[in-house]
Write a protein that holds these residues in place. Structure first.
Motif, PDB file in Angstrom:
ATOM      1  N   ASN A 233       0.826  -1.229   0.000  1.00 60.28           N
ATOM      2  CA  ASN A 233       0.000   0.000   0.000  1.00 60.28           C
ATOM      3  C   ASN A 233       0.846   1.259   0.000  1.00 60.28           C
ATOM      4  O   ASN A 233       0.323   2.360   0.135  1.00 60.28           O
TER       5      ASN A 233
ATOM      6  N   ALA B  95       3.215   4.197  -1.754  1.00 61.62           N
ATOM      7  CA  ALA B  95       3.016   4.863  -3.044  1.00 61.62           C
ATOM      8  C   ALA B  95       3.661   4.039  -4.159  1.00 61.62           C
ATOM      9  O   ALA B  95       3.034   3.759  -5.188  1.00 61.62           O
TER      10      ALA B  95
ATOM     11  N   ARG C 248       0.409  -4.732   5.944  1.00 65.02           N
ATOM     12  CA  ARG C 248       0.260  -4.988   7.378  1.00 65.02           C
ATOM     13  C   ARG C 248      -1.225  -5.054   7.730  1.00 65.02           C
ATOM     14  O   ARG C 248      -2.035  -4.351   7.133  1.00 65.02           O
TER      15      ARG C 248
ATOM     16  N   ARG D 115      -4.627  -4.406   9.794  1.00 62.09           N
ATOM     17  CA  ARG D 115      -5.177  -3.156  10.329  1.00 62.09           C
ATOM     18  C   ARG D 115      -6.670  -3.330  10.501  1.00 62.09           C
ATOM     19  O   ARG D 115      -7.261  -4.248   9.899  1.00 62.09           O
TER      20      ARG D 115
ATOM     21  N   TYR E 188      14.644  -1.909  -2.182  1.00 60.53           N
ATOM     22  CA  TYR E 188      14.698  -0.479  -2.523  1.00 60.53           C
ATOM     23  C   TYR E 188      14.373   0.418  -1.343  1.00 60.53           C
ATOM     24  O   TYR E 188      14.450   1.639  -1.446  1.00 60.53           O
TER      25      TYR E 188
ATOM     26  N   PHE F 190      18.181  -1.603  -5.361  1.00 60.61           N
ATOM     27  CA  PHE F 190      17.705  -0.741  -6.447  1.00 60.61           C
ATOM     28  C   PHE F 190      17.690   0.693  -5.944  1.00 60.61           C
ATOM     29  O   PHE F 190      17.149   0.973  -4.868  1.00 60.61           O
TER      30      PHE F 190
ATOM     31  N   VAL G  92      16.802   4.370  -7.689  1.00 63.73           N
ATOM     32  CA  VAL G  92      16.391   5.051  -8.913  1.00 63.73           C
ATOM     33  C   VAL G  92      17.329   6.224  -9.233  1.00 63.73           C
ATOM     34  O   VAL G  92      17.647   6.486 -10.392  1.00 63.73           O
TER      35      VAL G  92
ATOM     36  N   LYS H 158       0.961  10.423   1.992  1.00 60.61           N
ATOM     37  CA  LYS H 158       1.879  11.304   1.261  1.00 60.61           C
ATOM     38  C   LYS H 158       1.437  12.759   1.374  1.00 60.61           C
ATOM     39  O   LYS H 158       0.262  13.073   1.213  1.00 60.61           O
TER      40      LYS H 158
HETATM   41  P1  NDP Z   1       4.987   5.554   1.586  1.00 60.78           P
HETATM   42  O1  NDP Z   1       5.155   6.531   2.683  1.00 60.78           O
HETATM   43  O2  NDP Z   1       3.944   5.778   0.542  1.00 60.78           O
HETATM   44  O3  NDP Z   1       4.665   4.097   2.224  1.00 60.78           O
HETATM   45  C1  NDP Z   1       5.392   3.547   3.273  1.00 60.78           C
HETATM   46  C2  NDP Z   1       5.088   2.040   3.337  1.00 60.78           C
HETATM   47  O4  NDP Z   1       5.924   1.422   4.284  1.00 60.78           O
HETATM   48  C3  NDP Z   1       3.659   1.713   3.714  1.00 60.78           C
HETATM   49  O5  NDP Z   1       3.239   0.620   2.954  1.00 60.78           O
HETATM   50  C4  NDP Z   1       3.795   1.316   5.183  1.00 60.78           C
HETATM   51  O6  NDP Z   1       2.799   0.416   5.595  1.00 60.78           O
HETATM   52  C5  NDP Z   1       5.123   0.583   5.135  1.00 60.78           C
HETATM   53  N1  NDP Z   1       5.780   0.495   6.435  1.00 60.78           N
HETATM   54  C6  NDP Z   1       6.200   1.511   7.214  1.00 60.78           C
HETATM   55  N2  NDP Z   1       6.790   1.039   8.323  1.00 60.78           N
HETATM   56  C7  NDP Z   1       6.731  -0.317   8.230  1.00 60.78           C
HETATM   57  C8  NDP Z   1       7.162  -1.378   9.071  1.00 60.78           C
HETATM   58  N3  NDP Z   1       7.773  -1.160  10.238  1.00 60.78           N
HETATM   59  N4  NDP Z   1       6.924  -2.641   8.674  1.00 60.78           N
HETATM   60  C9  NDP Z   1       6.290  -2.898   7.497  1.00 60.78           C
HETATM   61  N5  NDP Z   1       5.859  -1.931   6.661  1.00 60.78           N
HETATM   62  C10 NDP Z   1       6.081  -0.667   7.030  1.00 60.78           C
HETATM   63  O7  NDP Z   1       6.408   5.352   0.960  1.00 60.78           O
HETATM   64  P2  NDP Z   1       6.973   5.450  -0.532  1.00 60.78           P
HETATM   65  O8  NDP Z   1       6.213   4.568  -1.447  1.00 60.78           O
HETATM   66  O9  NDP Z   1       7.159   6.865  -0.886  1.00 60.78           O
HETATM   67  O10 NDP Z   1       8.392   4.788  -0.274  1.00 60.78           O
HETATM   68  C11 NDP Z   1       8.489   3.449   0.202  1.00 60.78           C
HETATM   69  C12 NDP Z   1       9.952   3.117   0.411  1.00 60.78           C
HETATM   70  O11 NDP Z   1      10.595   3.110  -0.830  1.00 60.78           O
HETATM   71  C13 NDP Z   1      10.727   4.120   1.276  1.00 60.78           C
HETATM   72  O12 NDP Z   1      11.644   3.402   2.060  1.00 60.78           O
HETATM   73  C14 NDP Z   1      11.446   4.960   0.249  1.00 60.78           C
HETATM   74  O13 NDP Z   1      12.616   5.556   0.752  1.00 60.78           O
HETATM   75  C15 NDP Z   1      11.743   3.895  -0.777  1.00 60.78           C
HETATM   76  N6  NDP Z   1      12.018   4.382  -2.127  1.00 60.78           N
HETATM   77  C16 NDP Z   1      13.196   4.012  -2.657  1.00 60.78           C
HETATM   78  C17 NDP Z   1      13.538   4.353  -3.924  1.00 60.78           C
HETATM   79  C18 NDP Z   1      14.818   3.857  -4.473  1.00 60.78           C
HETATM   80  O14 NDP Z   1      15.190   4.239  -5.576  1.00 60.78           O
HETATM   81  N7  NDP Z   1      15.535   3.019  -3.771  1.00 60.78           N
HETATM   82  C19 NDP Z   1      12.669   5.211  -4.740  1.00 60.78           C
HETATM   83  C20 NDP Z   1      11.388   5.493  -4.127  1.00 60.78           C
HETATM   84  C21 NDP Z   1      11.093   5.104  -2.846  1.00 60.78           C
HETATM   85  P3  NDP Z   1       1.648   0.807   6.666  1.00 60.78           P
HETATM   86  O15 NDP Z   1       0.566   1.480   5.872  1.00 60.78           O
HETATM   87  O16 NDP Z   1       1.267  -0.504   7.214  1.00 60.78           O
HETATM   88  O17 NDP Z   1       2.283   1.748   7.667  1.00 60.78           O
END
Ligand code: NDP
Length: 366
Positions: free
Chosen positions: A177, A179, A200, A202, A274, A299, A301, A361
């Motif tokens: 879930n 982004a 997760r 909920r 990632y 990965f 980006v 977000k």
């Molecule tokens: P979002 O803020 O949209 O989503 C965060 C996600 O992480 C949610 O699904 C949330 O689930 C989950 N989450 C948070 N804490 C935990 C936990 N302790 N255990 C399990 N799940 C957890 O994030 P983005 O989509 O913007 O980014 C997601 C990740 O991807 C980030 O780490 C970001 O840095 C990384 N990213 C990396 C990139 C790369 O090039 N390497 C590029 C883009 C993003 P819940 O709803 O259950 O809290």
């Protein structure tokens, strides 16, 4: 003279402690031949922006006194949507009114205006240009402001490393879930791949499952199901039905969750890590390496597209086209508008957005 306001930090730390707003003047009556002046339309908060401010992200903007601060300071924000409001005499790629996004990270998008070289921006169509191009709709502000990081991440992870067979093969992801996860679900559907998303548990689990299913998710399971041996045969049954394999895993969580995700991979599968939202290391059982020949890779980006600017343009063009054709829905943002004449300085708006980013977000619009 045009007054720009920018969010900066001179010392790393928590955003609540170290951010400030600084005003500086842009001389808009004397701009260089290849320079442009842009006005910010919107700039989001991404996890990497927060990590940069904390000083725990490998790519960081240079600290500078160019914004007129006494102490050298770094600008915040990596992603954003801008409108061109002035162009230098030799600028050919942009006209006034065009929309543009920074070509590279570390630009400092949490600001009202910027003076830049034209090569620092990439053009994306504004809504009237899309319509003039025969498209029924143009990009929204949210789509433009969040186009550079999450949608390309999802598209590239799904297509750049492993060849999934449309109609048959699967990928598994945690943070289903997130982004990125929502883009991966939609893009896999567009490309004909099956998706298995781990989320997760909920109180409103079914609501979230329904939302992801409506985006095109093939199957959605909980962390508990991902970690359960008893649930394994159900997943095997799903992949058998399509005659394909789970060849790719996308991991943004780490810890036990990522172990469970990797266990679902077929022989010779690849897990791309990632993100590390749980702050736990990725632990892979030895047997997965030896007997299933699983590969675990990272990965990023930023690095991939820095090395390959053509791939960046190609990827962005594809995302723009899907948005214009209404085939892709953007991950929604909670939007807050900045009032330059209001009581709340820009950095306070971003500090609140950082706190609220746990609820979804956050996008500051200008
Ligand atoms: P979002 O803020 O949209 O989503 C965060 C996600 O992480 C949610 O699904 C949330 O689930 C989950 N989450 C948070 N804490 C935990 C936990 N302790 N255990 C399990 N799940 C957890 O994030 P983005 O989509 O913007 O980014 C997601 C990740 O991807 C980030 O780490 C970001 O840095 C990384 N990213 C990396 C990139 C790369 O090039 N390497 C590029 C883009 C993003 P819940 O709803 O259950 O809290």
């Amino acid at each position: 003279m045009l007054t720009s306001q920018i969010v900066v930090y001179s010392q790393h730390g928590e955003p609540a402690d170290v951010l400030s707003t600084h005003s500086y003047e842009i001389d808009d009556s004397h701009i260089g031949d290849n320079e442009i002046i842009v006005k910010t339309l919107a700039a989001p908060v991404n996890p990497s922006d927060i990590n940069q401010i904390q000083g725990v992200y490998p790519s960081k903007p240079e600290k500078t006194t160019n914004f007129g601060t006494v102490e050298a300071s770094a600008p915040c924000g990596n992603e954003g949507l801008f409108e061109i409001i002035k162009v230098g005499s030799k600028v050919t790629d942009f006209s006034i009114g065009d929309w543009a996004i920074p070509a590279q990270v570390n630009f400092g998008t949490w600001r009202t205006h910027a003076l830049a070289n034209d090569s620092e921006f990439l053009k994306i169509p504004n809504p009237s240009q899309s319509k003039a191009n025969g498209k029924s709709t143009g990009l929204t502000i949210n789509q433009g402001a969040t186009i550079s990081v999450n949608p390309p991440t999802a598209l590239l992870m799904l297509t750049h490393y492993v060849k999934l067979i449309p109609g048959k093969d699967w990928f598994i992801q945690n943070g289903g879930n997130s982004a990125v996860g929502k883009y991966a679900i939609q893009i896999s559907k567009l490309l004909g791949f099956n998706s298995l998303s781990v989320i997760r548990d909920r109180p409103n689990l079914q609501e979230l499952k329904d939302e992801l299913t409506s985006l095109g998710a093939t199957k959605v399971i909980t962390e508990e199901e991902n970690g359960s041996k008893e649930f394994g045969p159900t997943i095997k049954g799903w992949t058998k039905e399509t005659g394909g394999e789970i060849k790719l895993a996308l991991n943004c969580v780490g810890g036990k969750n990522s172990t469970g995700v990797a266990r679902k991979l077929a022989n010779n599968g690849l897990m791309l890590t990632y993100g590390g939202m749980s702050f736990q290391p990725v632990i892979l059982p030895t047997s997965l390496h030896i007997f299933k020949n699983i590969t675990s890779a990272g990965f990023w980006v930023t690095q991939l597209l820095k090395q390959n600017p053509e791939l960046k343009v190609e990827t962005l063009n594809q995302i723009v086209e899907w948005y214009e054709d209404e085939k892709l829905i953007d991950a929604p943002s909670l939007q807050t508008k900045f009032d330059p004449n209001g009581d709340k300085p820009l950095h306070e708006l971003y500090q609140e957005a950082v706190i609220n980013s746990k609820q979804g977000k956050q996008l500051i619009t200008f």
